[in-house]
Design a protein around this motif. Structure first.
Motif, mmCIF file in Angstrom:
data_model
loop_
_atom_site.group_PDB
_atom_site.id
_atom_site.type_symbol
_atom_site.label_atom_id
_atom_site.label_comp_id
_atom_site.label_asym_id
_atom_site.label_seq_id
_atom_site.Cartn_x
_atom_site.Cartn_y
_atom_site.Cartn_z
ATOM 1 N N ALA A 220 0.767 -1.255 -0.011
ATOM 2 C CA ALA A 220 0.053 -0.160 0.087
ATOM 3 C C ALA A 220 0.854 1.163 -0.043
ATOM 4 C CB ALA A 220 -0.950 -0.071 1.139
ATOM 5 N N THR A 221 2.051 1.126 0.154
ATOM 6 C CA THR A 221 3.194 2.322 0.074
ATOM 7 C C THR A 221 3.309 2.679 -1.407
ATOM 8 O OG1 THR A 221 4.296 1.418 2.069
ATOM 9 C CG2 THR A 221 5.303 2.958 0.947
ATOM 10 N N LEU A 222 2.464 3.800 -1.665
ATOM 11 C CA LEU A 222 2.594 4.097 -3.089
ATOM 12 C C LEU A 222 3.663 4.545 -3.593
ATOM 13 C CD1 LEU A 222 0.820 4.204 -5.780
ATOM 14 C CD2 LEU A 222 -0.114 6.612 -4.682
ATOM 15 N N PRO A 223 4.645 5.331 -2.965
ATOM 16 C CA PRO A 223 5.754 5.882 -3.513
ATOM 17 C C PRO A 223 7.105 4.820 -3.856
ATOM 18 C CG PRO A 223 5.546 6.757 -1.105
ATOM 19 C CD PRO A 223 4.384 5.844 -1.454
ATOM 20 N N VAL A 224 6.500 3.710 -3.044
ATOM 21 C CA VAL A 224 7.766 2.608 -3.450
ATOM 22 C C VAL A 224 7.779 2.370 -4.884
ATOM 23 C CG1 VAL A 224 6.282 0.714 -3.159
ATOM 24 C CG2 VAL A 224 8.722 0.532 -2.796
ATOM 25 N N ARG A 225 6.291 2.500 -5.701
ATOM 26 C CA ARG A 225 6.580 2.183 -7.094
ATOM 27 C C ARG A 225 7.337 3.115 -7.866
ATOM 28 N NH1 ARG A 225 3.338 5.450 -9.968
ATOM 29 N NH2 ARG A 225 3.073 4.909 -12.263
ATOM 30 N N THR A 226 7.247 4.370 -7.586
ATOM 31 C CA THR A 226 8.469 5.387 -8.274
ATOM 32 C C THR A 226 9.854 5.097 -7.779
ATOM 33 O OG1 THR A 226 7.559 7.089 -7.000
ATOM 34 C CG2 THR A 226 6.651 6.949 -8.988
ATOM 35 N N LYS A 229 11.148 1.982 -9.785
ATOM 36 C CA LYS A 229 11.311 2.148 -11.309
ATOM 37 C C LYS A 229 12.420 3.200 -11.504
ATOM 38 C CE LYS A 229 7.417 2.859 -13.542
ATOM 39 N NZ LYS A 229 6.078 3.495 -13.911
ATOM 40 N N ALA A 230 12.602 4.209 -10.641
ATOM 41 C CA ALA A 230 13.709 5.159 -10.984
ATOM 42 C C ALA A 230 15.120 4.414 -10.550
ATOM 43 C CB ALA A 230 13.302 6.391 -10.050
ATOM 44 N N PHE A 231 15.274 3.712 -9.558
ATOM 45 C CA PHE A 231 16.640 3.284 -9.085
ATOM 46 C C PHE A 231 16.743 1.874 -9.239
ATOM 47 C CE2 PHE A 231 15.984 6.871 -5.958
ATOM 48 C CZ PHE A 231 16.308 7.939 -6.903
ATOM 49 N N VAL A 238 5.434 -3.769 -10.722
ATOM 50 C CA VAL A 238 6.161 -4.351 -9.516
ATOM 51 C C VAL A 238 5.274 -4.439 -8.389
ATOM 52 C CG1 VAL A 238 6.770 -1.835 -8.752
ATOM 53 C CG2 VAL A 238 8.251 -3.451 -8.345
ATOM 54 N N LEU A 239 4.243 -3.899 -8.049
ATOM 55 C CA LEU A 239 3.370 -4.106 -7.036
ATOM 56 C C LEU A 239 2.025 -4.032 -7.295
ATOM 57 C CD1 LEU A 239 1.728 -1.179 -5.876
ATOM 58 C CD2 LEU A 239 4.203 -0.835 -5.371
ATOM 59 N N MET A 240 0.989 -4.610 -6.641
ATOM 60 C CA MET A 240 -0.306 -4.658 -6.921
ATOM 61 C C MET A 240 -1.104 -4.368 -5.478
ATOM 62 S SD MET A 240 -1.329 -8.531 -7.318
ATOM 63 C CE MET A 240 0.022 -8.856 -8.276
ATOM 64 N N TYR A 241 -2.196 -3.579 -5.508
ATOM 65 C CA TYR A 241 -3.088 -3.414 -4.439
ATOM 66 C C TYR A 241 -4.558 -3.425 -4.589
ATOM 67 C CZ TYR A 241 -4.003 -1.491 0.142
ATOM 68 O OH TYR A 241 -4.365 -1.709 1.532
ATOM 69 N N THR A 242 -5.294 -3.850 -3.668
ATOM 70 C CA THR A 242 -6.805 -4.040 -3.942
ATOM 71 C C THR A 242 -7.498 -2.759 -3.579
ATOM 72 O OG1 THR A 242 -6.713 -6.399 -3.858
ATOM 73 C CG2 THR A 242 -8.820 -5.321 -3.358
ATOM 74 N N PRO A 243 -8.441 -2.120 -4.161
ATOM 75 C CA PRO A 243 -9.270 -1.083 -3.632
ATOM 76 C C PRO A 243 -9.898 -1.467 -2.400
ATOM 77 C CG PRO A 243 -9.790 -1.341 -5.959
ATOM 78 C CD PRO A 243 -8.835 -2.488 -5.388
#
Length: 502
Positions: A220-226, A229-231, A238-243
């Motif tokens: 659920a840690t949204l900024p880990v996605r960028t 992807k960046a580094f 790379v990740l998934m999450y359910t509403p």
């Protein structure tokens, strides 16, 4: 008036680091240090995941470029000088008044970080006591820099390494029970990262979540996605999450929970997965009265409705409390959902919930509790994968740098052209916890594990060059090679199987 904190990375250090350049012996021109997990405070864990250095160096490089090298020289030097004057004025006025900032000015004019880092491949599972990387200066005028950067590096990397190691422990527990009772492929999504709101900072949260995602695919840690992807060249998936709902959403409907659930699963999310927090008032009322009224709607949907308890004893809520008076509570939520919605018996003889209904529990989960939940389900004849677990800050914030004793320590120097092996070995440290390596080091793979060879010098280390797994990784502000996130994930899986067995 608000005065923003300086982002000048030359100040992002321990105060005593400002003094160290002047304290080394005269004519020091080279310092060499090693990063090592020195101990384990978690029973059963003797190996630590190497992860996070690439991200740390990328962030540090960007920070130095933006807030140091690209800033006017006089501005960054004045910030340094101001810190010296203000911090030491009352403890050592002579130092505060006479300390030179010429080395900071010289670094700015150089235009890059003159350091070399040799490292293992990220995703390696390294025994306690074996170094993961080394750092040294590449320009004799900046011998002080490896030690100066210790504080920043440590702050960046101890948390993702700790999280990656603990996440691997979760995965091994879940894989063990899935192999007995269900489908091991479901383990990848069985533990989600719910930790961000409880972490020390947003930056700590995304670095920690990166460690979690080495073993799982849900966060659920949204900024880990960028971040990844960046580094780390991570893919978009790379990740998934359910509403998911939260308690304030559920409270907004009042206690008319049937209509709240109906609206969510037919109007807001008529298809696909939806997770609904279900203990805002009474979890067992939801199980006994709300869900049976919506059974036909749930079973007709394309997707899964996931019920989320959020308080109480997770083992008892999922698996049942044998001492409870209420039948539903004695049976636990998985058994009751199976009675309501049905399911199937898998090839291993264990019951699995129908694909339209599921359970996730994300409050105060630990590795130990995860094991008890899985064991409780298996004992009742259910596949352990019937319950998804949310791993939060109780796991990832309730640790410290000392959980695995991480430290960056100097082990070699060159003074007046002469190599010198150095070693920290306190006589009062009876367990040799703080004893450092000595001299230059190599890491080789022998007897099916990583092994340390220390007390080397610039000549003798060359004899091990081919076998030494510490390879040039970063030099003078540039990466020599990089680690791809998917490769790191796969490497850790292989390494974990090697160390602990499948």
């Amino acid at each position: 008036m608000f005065n923003p904190i300086s982002k000048n990375p030359i100040l992002w250090t321990d105060g005593y680091k400002l003094c160290h350049k002047d304290q080394y012996p005269a004519k020091t021109n080279w310092v060499y240090e090693t990063w090592t997990p020195r101990m384990s405070r978690i029973q059963g864990i003797g190996h630590v995941v190497f992860f996070g250095l690439q991200g740390a160096l990328a962030e540090m490089t960007n920070s130095f470029k933006t807030f140091f090298f690209d800033q006017p020289e006089d501005v960054v030097v004045e910030e340094y000088e101001e810190a010296i004057r203000e911090v030491f004025a009352h403890t050592n006025a002579n130092f505060a008044q006479t300390h030179s900032s010429s080395h900071i000015r010289a670094l700015h004019r150089l235009g890059y970080l003159p350091i070399k880092i040799k490292a293992l491949r990220e995703g390696s599972l390294v025994p306690v006591g074996v170094p993961m990387f080394t750092i040294e200066n590449t320009h004799p005028d900046f011998f002080w820099l490896p030690g100066y950067l210790e504080t920043q590096l440590s702050a960046y990397i101890w948390s993702p390494m700790t999280a990656a190691t603990i996440a691997d422990s979760y995965k091994r527990v879940l894989m063990h029970y899935a192999a007995i009772s269900g489908d091991v492929e479901k383990v990848r999504t069985q533990a989600g990262d719910f930790s961000m709101r409880g972490m020390g900072s947003p930056e700590t949260a995304y670095r920690t979540a990166g460690g979690h995602l080495l073993s799982f695919s849900v966060s659920a840690t949204l900024p880990v996605r960028t971040y990844l992807k960046a580094f780390y060249e991570a893919r978009a998936d790379v990740l998934m999450y359910t509403p998911s709902t939260e308690h304030s959403v559920m409270c907004s409907y009042g206690e008319q929970e049937v209509e709240a659930f109906r609206h969510l699963i037919t109007e807001v999310y008529p298809s696909g997965n939806i997770s609904i927090v279900s203990d805002t008032y009474d979890l067992w009322n939801v199980v006994d009265n709300v869900l049976p009224q919506l059974k036909d709607v749930i079973m007709a949907r394309s997707g899964k409705v996931v019920i989320r308890p959020d308080s109480g004893d997770p083992v008892q809520i999922i698996c049942g409390d044998r001492d409870a008076d209420r039948e539903t509570v004695r049976k636990g939520i998985v058994e009751r959902l199976f009675e309501i919605f049905g399911g199937e018996v898998n090839a291993k003889g264990y019951r699995e919930l129908d694909s339209h209904i599921g359970v996730v529990y994300g409050d105060s989960i630990t590795v130990e509790r995860a094991g008890k939940i899985c064991q409780g389900l298996v004992d009742k004849g259910f596949a352990s994968t019937n319950a998804i677990l949310g791993v939060g800050s109780y796991t990832y914030q309730y640790v410290t740098r000392d959980t695995f004793g991480f430290a960056l320590k100097g082990t070699a120097e060159e003074v007046d052209g002469q190599f010198k092996a150095i070693q920290k070995r306190p006589a009062t440290d009876t367990g040799n916890f703080k004893k450092s390596q000595k001299g230059m080091v190599a890491v080789v793979f022998r007897d099916n594990d990583y092994r340390l060879i220390d007390n080397l010098n610039p000549e003798s280390i060359q004899d091990l060059e081919e076998d030494n797994l510490l390879k040039d990784f970063y030099r003078d502000g540039e990466f020599v090679f990089t680690n791809n996130f998917e490769e790191i994930r796969n490497r850790l899986t292989t390494e974990s199987n090697r160390v602990y067995g499948k």
